[in-house]
Design a protein around this motif. Structure first.
Motif, PDB file in Angstrom:
ATOM      1  N   TYR A  26      73.601 -85.475  19.166  1.00 58.13           N
ATOM      2  CA  TYR A  26      73.718 -84.588  20.916  1.00 58.13           C
ATOM      3  C   TYR A  26      73.091 -85.380  22.336  1.00 58.13           C
ATOM      4  CZ  TYR A  26      69.992 -81.235  23.200  1.00 58.13           C
ATOM      5  OH  TYR A  26      69.468 -80.658  24.495  1.00 58.13           O
ATOM      6  N   ASN A  27      73.688 -85.078  23.586  1.00 54.70           N
ATOM      7  CA  ASN A  27      74.092 -85.453  24.582  1.00 54.70           C
ATOM      8  C   ASN A  27      75.115 -86.689  24.764  1.00 54.70           C
ATOM      9  OD1 ASN A  27      72.278 -83.904  25.837  1.00 54.70           O
ATOM     10  ND2 ASN A  27      70.363 -84.842  25.089  1.00 54.70           N
ATOM     11  N   TRP A  32      77.190 -81.097  25.539  1.00 59.93           N
ATOM     12  CA  TRP A  32      76.352 -80.400  24.452  1.00 59.93           C
ATOM     13  C   TRP A  32      74.210 -81.265  24.763  1.00 59.93           C
ATOM     14  CZ3 TRP A  32      76.525 -82.838  19.502  1.00 59.93           C
ATOM     15  CH2 TRP A  32      75.773 -82.878  18.371  1.00 59.93           C
ATOM     16  N   ASP A  33      74.356 -79.743  25.935  1.00 56.90           N
ATOM     17  CA  ASP A  33      72.478 -79.629  25.846  1.00 56.90           C
ATOM     18  C   ASP A  33      72.202 -78.570  25.698  1.00 56.90           C
ATOM     19  OD1 ASP A  33      73.548 -77.867  26.924  1.00 56.90           O
ATOM     20  OD2 ASP A  33      73.556 -78.290  29.269  1.00 56.90           O
TER      21      ASP A  33
END
Length: 76
Positions: A26-27, A32-33
């Motif tokens: 994630y991130n 990818w938020d």
């Protein structure tokens, strides 16, 4: 199954499939938020005809974990 998951990540986050590893989290993708995370979950649910519980949505912090979670639901 793994190839299908990688394809979903690739298309959603606009990165080549060859760049996607189980450790990508994630991130780590610019896109990818939290909103794209929900889109990812929706695409996984649709592609595999599963309903992912909220605890697993939250736990899906990297590609490897996404594979593990999808596999869990496919084997229920």
């Amino acid at each position: 199954m793994n190839e299908k998951i990688i394809k979903i990540f690739s298309e959603l986050f606009e990165v080549p499939e060859s760049d996607i590893t189980d450790d990508m989290s994630y991130n780590s993708f610019a896109k990818w938020d939290s909103l794209e995370h929900l889109e990812l979950v929706s695409k996984l649910e649709g592609a595999f005809d599963i309903d992912i519980d909220m605890d697993d949505v939250i736990a899906m912090e990297n590609v490897g974990k996404a594979k593990e979670i999808v596999n869990k639901y496919l084997n229920k």
